[in-house]
Design a protein around this motif. Structure first.
Motif, short mmCIF file in Angstrom:
data_model
loop_
_atom_site.label_atom_id
_atom_site.label_comp_id
_atom_site.label_asym_id
_atom_site.label_seq_id
_atom_site.Cartn_x
_atom_site.Cartn_y
_atom_site.Cartn_z
N VAL A 1 0.81 -1.33 0.02
CA VAL A 1 0.02 -0.13 -0.11
C VAL A 1 0.82 1.13 0.07
O VAL A 1 2.23 1.07 0.16
CB VAL A 1 -0.92 -0.17 1.10
N PRO A 2 0.25 2.39 -0.31
CA PRO A 2 1.18 3.59 -0.30
C PRO A 2 1.86 3.84 1.02
O PRO A 2 1.14 3.72 2.02
CB PRO A 2 0.15 4.74 -0.73
N GLY A 3 3.08 4.13 1.14
CA GLY A 3 3.88 4.41 2.33
C GLY A 3 4.60 3.02 2.64
O GLY A 3 5.52 3.09 3.55
N LYS A 4 4.08 1.88 2.18
CA LYS A 4 4.85 0.55 2.64
C LYS A 4 4.84 -0.26 1.14
O LYS A 4 4.31 -1.59 1.20
CB LYS A 4 4.08 -0.15 3.53
N GLU A 5 5.09 0.30 0.10
CA GLU A 5 5.38 -0.24 -1.33
C GLU A 5 6.33 -1.28 -1.25
O GLU A 5 7.31 -0.80 -0.68
CB GLU A 5 5.48 0.76 -2.01
N GLY A 6 6.23 -2.14 -2.12
CA GLY A 6 7.20 -3.22 -2.24
C GLY A 6 7.69 -3.17 -3.87
O GLY A 6 8.06 -2.14 -4.32
N GLY A 7 7.91 -4.19 -4.21
CA GLY A 7 8.38 -4.32 -5.82
C GLY A 7 7.49 -3.76 -6.87
O GLY A 7 6.15 -3.83 -6.40
N VAL A 8 7.87 -3.35 -7.90
CA VAL A 8 7.01 -2.85 -9.02
C VAL A 8 6.75 -4.14 -9.84
O VAL A 8 7.58 -4.84 -10.48
CB VAL A 8 7.56 -1.95 -9.77
N LYS B 1 20.37 -7.39 -14.94
CA LYS B 1 21.03 -6.89 -14.02
C LYS B 1 20.24 -5.74 -12.92
O LYS B 1 20.16 -6.04 -11.67
CB LYS B 1 22.34 -6.32 -14.31
N GLU B 2 19.63 -4.78 -13.44
CA GLU B 2 18.95 -3.78 -13.01
C GLU B 2 17.66 -4.40 -12.30
O GLU B 2 17.23 -3.86 -11.06
CB GLU B 2 18.24 -2.80 -13.96
N ALA B 3 16.88 -5.42 -12.68
CA ALA B 3 16.03 -6.12 -12.18
C ALA B 3 16.33 -6.87 -11.19
O ALA B 3 15.56 -6.86 -9.92
CB ALA B 3 15.23 -6.92 -13.41
N ALA B 4 17.54 -7.42 -10.89
CA ALA B 4 17.97 -8.27 -10.00
C ALA B 4 18.33 -7.35 -8.81
O ALA B 4 18.07 -7.60 -7.55
CB ALA B 4 19.02 -8.97 -10.37
N HIS C 1 14.33 -4.78 -2.31
CA HIS C 1 13.13 -4.67 -1.87
C HIS C 1 13.20 -5.89 -0.83
O HIS C 1 12.70 -5.90 0.30
CB HIS C 1 12.09 -4.94 -2.80
N ALA C 2 14.16 -7.09 -0.95
CA ALA C 2 14.35 -7.93 -0.27
C ALA C 2 14.88 -7.53 0.96
O ALA C 2 14.67 -8.18 2.13
CB ALA C 2 14.88 -9.23 -0.93
N ALA C 3 16.01 -6.79 0.81
CA ALA C 3 16.73 -6.36 1.92
C ALA C 3 15.93 -5.75 2.93
O ALA C 3 15.89 -5.51 4.19
CB ALA C 3 17.81 -5.74 1.62
N LYS C 4 15.02 -4.69 2.09
CA LYS C 4 14.01 -3.74 3.18
C LYS C 4 13.25 -4.53 3.77
O LYS C 4 12.82 -4.45 5.05
CB LYS C 4 13.34 -2.94 2.23
N ALA C 5 12.62 -5.88 3.29
CA ALA C 5 11.51 -6.59 3.91
C ALA C 5 12.23 -7.34 4.87
O ALA C 5 11.70 -7.56 6.12
CB ALA C 5 11.00 -7.73 2.76
N LYS C 6 13.49 -7.75 4.73
CA LYS C 6 14.11 -8.49 5.91
C LYS C 6 14.61 -7.58 7.06
O LYS C 6 14.30 -8.03 8.19
CB LYS C 6 15.42 -8.98 5.27
N LEU C 7 15.02 -6.44 6.87
CA LEU C 7 15.15 -5.39 7.96
C LEU C 7 13.84 -5.06 8.79
O LEU C 7 13.79 -4.95 9.60
CB LEU C 7 15.87 -4.19 7.46
N LYS C 8 12.96 -4.91 7.84
CA LYS C 8 11.51 -4.59 8.64
C LYS C 8 11.30 -6.00 9.34
O LYS C 8 10.52 -5.62 10.42
CB LYS C 8 10.53 -4.33 7.48
N LYS C 9 11.32 -7.13 9.04
CA LYS C 9 10.81 -8.28 9.84
C LYS C 9 11.94 -8.40 11.12
O LYS C 9 11.23 -8.60 12.19
CB LYS C 9 11.28 -9.50 8.85
N GLU C 10 13.18 -7.92 11.12
CA GLU C 10 14.13 -8.15 11.90
C GLU C 10 13.74 -7.11 13.05
O GLU C 10 13.67 -7.28 14.29
CB GLU C 10 15.49 -7.82 11.48
#
Length: 443
Positions: free
Chosen positions: A309-316, A344-347, A353-362
Motif C-alpha cells: 500500500v502507499p507508504g509501505k510499497e514493495g516491488g514494482v 542486472k537492474e531487475a535483480a 526490496h528483499a533487504a528492506k523486507a528483511k530489515l523490517k521483519k528483524e
C-alpha cells in the motif's frame, strides 16, 4: 389534530435487502490534495456508482493524510481505497487493495460527469432508487488467459472484480439488478473504458405511440408528462399517422421518432423470470431491455502496479515505462515508448526490496522481544516488591510493642531539677484552684 404517522417506506422490490455481510467489499473514495471542482464532482459521482457499499457522505479535510484512511479502514472493514489526485499532466486514480495491496495507478485520459451525460441524453434519467442496490459488473474485450496474453491484464481484471460484490445467479433477485458497470479494454489504445448504465424495461411488441397511450392512461402523476390528445379529432389519427403526414400542430414527425416507434428485435426481448420493478412487469411477460447511460464516464490508462500500500510499497509488478515483465515475457504487447530494464537492474531492484523486507521483519521481531522482556521484568519487580514489604501481623506487633514502651517506667531515666520544679509548680497550682460549690434544688 394529531400528526399522521408514516407506516410505509420507500424500500420496494430489490431495495429491501438483508444486512451487509462480511464478504461484501466496502470502499473509501477520496480526493487527495488540491484537485479542483471538476475532480471533486467526479469523486462524488463515483461514490454514487459504488453505493450502497461505500461511504457516500465521507468528508475529507485538508489536514487529512492518506495514512489516516489506511489506519482507519481496517477498523470499519473497508477493503478498497480509491484516491483521486491532480498532477501537472492529468488527473490520476489509485486503487488500493487493503490491507496488503496491490496498488494500481491509473492516469485519467478523459472523463465526463453525470451532469454532462444527462444534459446530452434525451432518455437517461436517474430516479435515485437504483442506487439502493449494488451494480452488476461486466468485463468486455479483455483477452482470454493464454501464453500470449499480457501478464498484467488478469491481475487488472481481478482487481476490478474485487471492488464489486460477487454475482451469484442462484441467489440474485431480479428486482435488485438495476444498474450495470461496463469495463472494457481497448487493445488499440491500451486503455480501459469505464461506463455506468441504468437498466430500463419497456413493453415489447407495441409501437411507441401505443406505449405512450398505455403509460399515460395509467399514470396518476399529472406532472410527469401525461399524453395530451386534445388537438386530435380521433385517437386513430394519432395511432395511424404515417411518417411525413402533418400533425395537428402543422409539424411533421422526425426520422428519429419514427425509428423509435418500430418494435425492437426479438434478440432484445426477454421473458421475465420474476416480477421486476415498474408498472405491469410481471413474471412471464415479454419485455424489451435497454441500457441508458447515466455516467460518469472515464478512460483510464494503467501506469503502474506495485506490491503493498502507499507508504509501505514493495516491488514494482508492472510499469508502463519499464517493467519486470519486460524481461520475463515478450515486449511486443507493451507500448513503443516502454523503457526496457536489463536483468542486472531487475535483480538489483529485487535485492533492494528483499533487504528492506528483511530489515523490517528483524525490527518487528526485536520490538516483540523488547515488549516481552519489559513485561517479564515488570512482573518480577512487582513480585519482589510484595516480598520486601512487611506483612500485616509484623506491623501489628511493631505497633503493640511501641504502645507498651509508652506505658513502662524506665528506672535508669533521670529527672533534672528543672523538671521536678515544673512538676511541683503544677501540683501547687492545682491545689490553689478554688473549689466549686454544688447547689441543690429543693423539691
Amino acid at each position: 389534530m394529531a400528526r399522521k404517522r408514516k407506516n410505509r417506506t420507500h424500500l420496494k422490490g430489490g431495495a429491501a435487502q438483508e444486512p451487509t455481510k462480511n464478504g461484501v467489499p466496502k470502499s473509501f473514495i477520496i480526493k487527495h490534495g488540491q484537485v479542483g471542482s471538476s475532480v471533486s464532482q467526479l469523486v462524488r459521482d463515483m461514490r454514487k456508482v459504488l453505493e450502497p457499499n461505500t461511504a457516500s457522505r465521507l468528508k475529507e479535510r485538508t489536514r487529512n493524510k492518506l495514512k489516516d484512511y489506511l489506519v482507519l479502514a481496517p477498523t470499519l472493514q473497508v477493503t478498497h481505497l480509491l484516491a483521486f489526485t491532480l498532477t501537472p499532466i492529468a488527473p490520476s486514480l489509485r486503487i488500493v487493495r487493503l490491507s496488503d495491496g496491490p496498488t494500481l495507478s491509473f492516469r485519467i485520459e478523459r472523463y465526463s460527469l453525470i451532469k454532462d451525460i444527462l444534459n446530452t441524453s434525451r432518455r437517461a434519467r436517474s430516479v435515485g432508487m437504483e442506487y439502493l442496490s449494488p451494480p452488476l459488473l461486466v468485463l468486455a474485450s479483455f483477452p482470454p488467459p493464454s501464453p500470449t496474453t499480457p501478464p498484467h491484464l488478469p491481475l487488472l481484471m481481478k482487481s476490478f472484480q474485487s471492488i464489486f460484490p460477487p454475482l451469484s445467479p442462484n441467489t440474485l433477485s431480479l428486482s435488485s439488478a438495476r444498474r450495470v458497470v461496463l469495463i472494457s479494454y481497448n487493445s488499440e489504445r491500451g486503455t480501459v473504458d469505464f461506463r455506468h448504465y441504468v437498466i430500463k424495461v419497456k413493453p415489447y411488441g407495441v409501437s411507441k405511440r401505443v406505449r405512450r397511450i398505455l403509460e399515460g392512461a395509467t399514470n396518476s402523476n399529472p406532472n410527469s408528462g401525461v399524453l395530451d390528445l386534445g388537438n386530435e379529432k380521433d385517437v386513430a389519427d394519432f395511432l395511424l399517422r404515417k411518417r411525413g403526414d402533418p400533425g395537428p400542430d402543422g409539424g411533421y414527425e422526425s426520422a428519429a421518432s419514427s425509428t423509435e416507434s418500430v418494435a425492437g428485435d426479438d434478440r432484445d426481448a426477454v421473458d421475465l423470470a420474476e416480477d421486476y420493478v415498474g408498472r405491469n412487469n410481471k413474471k412471464g411477460q415479454k419485455r424489451a431491455v435497454r441500457l441508458d447511460e447515466v455516467g460518469p464516464r472515464m478512460e483510464l490508462r494503467l501506469v503502474k502496479i506495485t506490491e503493498g500500500v502507499p507508504g509501505k510499497e514493495g516491488g514494482v509488478i508492472y510499469h508502463e515505462f519499464g517493467t519486470i515483465f519486460t524481461i520475463l515475457f515478450s515486449t511486443r504487447f507493451l507500448p513503443r515508448s516502454t523503457v526496457k530494464k536489463s536483468k542486472k537492474e531487475a535483480a538489483a531492484q529485487t535485492a533492494v526490496h528483499a533487504a528492506k523486507a528483511k530489515l523490517k521483519k528483524e525490527r518487528r521481531e526485536e520490538q516483540e522481544q523488547n515488549v516481552k522482556r519489559k513485561a517479564a521484568s515488570s512482573k518480577t519487580n512487582s513480585k519482589n516488591a510484595l516480598v520486601d514489604a512487611p506483612s500485616g501481623d509484623e506491623m501489628d506487633e511493631d505497633e503493640n510493642s511501641g504502645d507498651d514502651c509508652l506505658g513502662e517506667w524506665d528506672d535508669d531515666e533521670e529527672i533534672s531539677d528543672g523538671d521536678a520544679s515544673d512538676v511541683n509548680d503544677d501540683e501547687s497550682s492545682e491545689d490553689e484552684r478554688p473549689t466549686k460549690k454544688v447547689k441543690f434544688r429543693g423539691k
